[in-house]
Each structure stands twice: as C-alpha cells, then as structure tokens.
Design an enzyme around this catalytic site. Structure first.
Site, PDB file in Angstrom:
ATOM      1  N   GLY A  72     -61.146 -15.535 -59.368  1.00  0.00           N
ATOM      2  CA  GLY A  72     -61.980 -15.705 -58.182  1.00  0.00           C
ATOM      3  C   GLY A  72     -62.272 -17.160 -57.861  1.00  0.00           C
ATOM      4  CG  ASN A  73     -60.659 -18.974 -55.613  1.00  0.00           C
ATOM      5  OD1 ASN A  73     -60.592 -18.496 -54.482  1.00  0.00           O
ATOM      6  ND2 ASN A  73     -59.688 -18.842 -56.528  1.00  0.00           N
TER       7      ASN A  73
ATOM      8  CB  THR B  47     -58.402 -24.510 -61.082  1.00  0.00           C
ATOM      9  OG1 THR B  47     -57.460 -23.479 -61.416  1.00  0.00           O
ATOM     10  CG2 THR B  47     -58.123 -25.734 -61.943  1.00  0.00           C
ATOM     11  N   GLY B  48     -59.788 -22.356 -63.093  1.00  0.00           N
ATOM     12  CA  GLY B  48     -59.740 -21.978 -64.508  1.00  0.00           C
ATOM     13  C   GLY B  48     -61.057 -21.889 -65.243  1.00  0.00           C
TER      14      GLY B  48
ATOM     15  CB  SER C 150     -54.903 -22.859 -58.293  1.00  0.00           C
ATOM     16  OG  SER C 150     -55.371 -21.525 -58.435  1.00  0.00           O
ATOM     17  CD  GLU C 151     -55.190 -18.472 -54.899  1.00  0.00           C
ATOM     18  OE1 GLU C 151     -54.516 -18.994 -53.988  1.00  0.00           O
ATOM     19  OE2 GLU C 151     -54.862 -17.428 -55.490  1.00  0.00           O
TER      20      GLU C 151
ATOM     21  CG  HIS D 186     -59.093 -10.739 -58.539  1.00  0.00           C
ATOM     22  ND1 HIS D 186     -58.558 -11.401 -59.624  1.00  0.00           N
ATOM     23  CD2 HIS D 186     -58.730 -11.463 -57.456  1.00  0.00           C
ATOM     24  CE1 HIS D 186     -57.905 -12.479 -59.218  1.00  0.00           C
ATOM     25  NE2 HIS D 186     -58.008 -12.553 -57.905  1.00  0.00           N
TER      26      HIS D 186
ATOM     27  CG  HIS E 105     -54.143 -11.896 -55.246  1.00  0.00           C
ATOM     28  ND1 HIS E 105     -53.690 -13.102 -54.799  1.00  0.00           N
ATOM     29  CD2 HIS E 105     -55.197 -12.191 -56.046  1.00  0.00           C
ATOM     30  CE1 HIS E 105     -54.417 -14.081 -55.319  1.00  0.00           C
ATOM     31  NE2 HIS E 105     -55.342 -13.542 -56.079  1.00  0.00           N
TER      32      HIS E 105
END
Ligand code: 13P
Length: 225
Positions: free
Chosen positions: A31-32, A47-48, A79-80, A101, A162
C-alpha cells in the site's frame, strides 16, 4: 503551507496508514498514501515499509514528477508514485490518493469482476460503480496508463490482479472511499454466497443518482457529469 501544517499532515498520513494496516487492508509493507501540499509538492509514504508503524520522519516530499524534495536517510518515495501523480495531473480536484490491497476488493480485482451491481444506497450514491483498470506491472507507466481512462468518471478503481486505488479532496475522504469500496466488495461477495444479491431496480437507482446530484457530493461519479 507552513512547516507546522506540513508536519500535521505527515502525522495524519501515519494515522491513516495505521488504520489501513489495522483493518487488514494491506499485508506486510503493501500500500501507499500521498497528499498534495502545494501546486507541485506532495507528501508520500516511503517504499518498503509497513504502513502500520510509520512515524512522521518516514514521510517523503516529492515534486509532480516524483523527484525527491525531502527524504530522511534510508527512505525513498513509494515505487508507485507515478500512479499517484497521474491521478493528480488528470484530476485537479484531488488532494489525496490511497492505494491498498483490501481482501474482498482485491479478490474481485483478481477474479476480473468489477463492482457494478446496484445493491445498496450508499455505494450507489458515493461510488456509483467501481471499474477494473487492466493489469499493469507495478512501478511502471502501465498502471497509470490503465487507470487514466477511468479518472474522469470515478473516484475509485480496482487494479486488475493487484488491489484498489481511491482518491478524493482530502486524505480522510480518500481513505473513506477505500473503506466504502471494501465494504461494497465484502457485501457483494457475501450476498453471492447467499444465493445472489437482490439488485435495486433502475428507477430506484435513478432516485439515488438524483440524491447525489441534490447533495452536490464532491468528486466524480459515472452518473453525474
Ligand atoms: P511501495 O512500498 O513502494 O509503496 O509499494 C507497495 C505496494 O503495495 C505496491 O503495489
């Protein structure tokens, strides 16, 4: 925007991240989240990392091309970020984007089934329908390109195989859209186990569209141009 105000938004991102994680709308580091703080300035999750355990120092600041303006050592923007930036570029009314998600919405995205059945007033008024953007490889331009055709009519889309993407005029409202998508998906799934939902008739759906128009609800909706 003052640094004090920016710090408050960083804390809000952490709070919403925790809510997303605690509600099981993401696993692990998935998620972001991003928030627009100026014409060409945005805050985003790194990220991460787990969105459930962030503190304000985690949050990165980027420009509209995703270039880093501020990031503490060890943190890089999501990263998105391109997916988020495409939404801001094509939807000037949007101030926040949330990607998650959630279990049921993602199951529909994996089964290739959009959320289109008219089953409850709130989903019809606030979401209309939730289409599926075709599969794209995460972090590439494929996802932004796949989402783009839906941006002028919807405030939430499923991402094939996704997850889901929701956006609105504020972080809380973008998060609420995500919650509504997941609730709609969960109800639809359960009703299908119970023999299939009793869909609302077209005239009842039209009356709900009228209510949306009367309320002047912000954002985009397939029935309100
Ligand atoms: P990031 O950690 O880079 O934001 O990616 C998480 C994710 O869910 C990708 O779809």
């Amino acid at each position: 925007m003052t640094e004090l105000e920016i710090n408050k938004i960083k804390q809000e991102i952490c709070d919403i991240g925790k809510r997303i994680y605690d509600r099981g709308m993401v696993a692990s580091n998935d998620g972001n989240i991003s928030v627009k703080i100026g014409e060409n300035e945005f805050l985003c999750t790194p990220t991460g990392v787990s969105k459930g355990f962030m503190t304000p120092e985690y949050i990165c600041r980027v420009d509209g091309d995703g270039n880093v303006l501020e990031a503490n050592p060890g943190f890089k923007p999501s990263s998105e970020i391109k997916m988020h930036m495409r939404v801001y570029r094509e939807r000037p009314d949007v101030n926040s984007v949330v990607h998650a998600h959630p279990m049921y919405a993602t199951a529909f995205a994996i089964a290739g089934i959009p959320l289109t059945q008219p089953i409850m007033p709130e989903a019809i008024i606030f979401l209309g329908e939730v289409p599926i953007a075709k599969y794209g490889t995460p972090s590439t331009d494929e996802i932004p390109d796949a989402v783009s055709p839906y941006l002028q009519s919807y405030d939430a889309v499923l991402l094939e195989n996704h997850g889901a993407l929701a956006f609105s005029d504020s972080l809380l409202n973008a998060y609420h859209k995500m919650e509504s998508v997941e609730f709609y998906a969960q109800l639809l799934f359960l009703a299908r186990q119970l023999g299939g939902p009793k869909e609302l008739s077209q005239d009842k759906v039209e009356r709900l569209y009228d209510i949306r128009r009367q309320f002047g609800v912000k954002g985009k909706h397939p029935a309100v141009k």
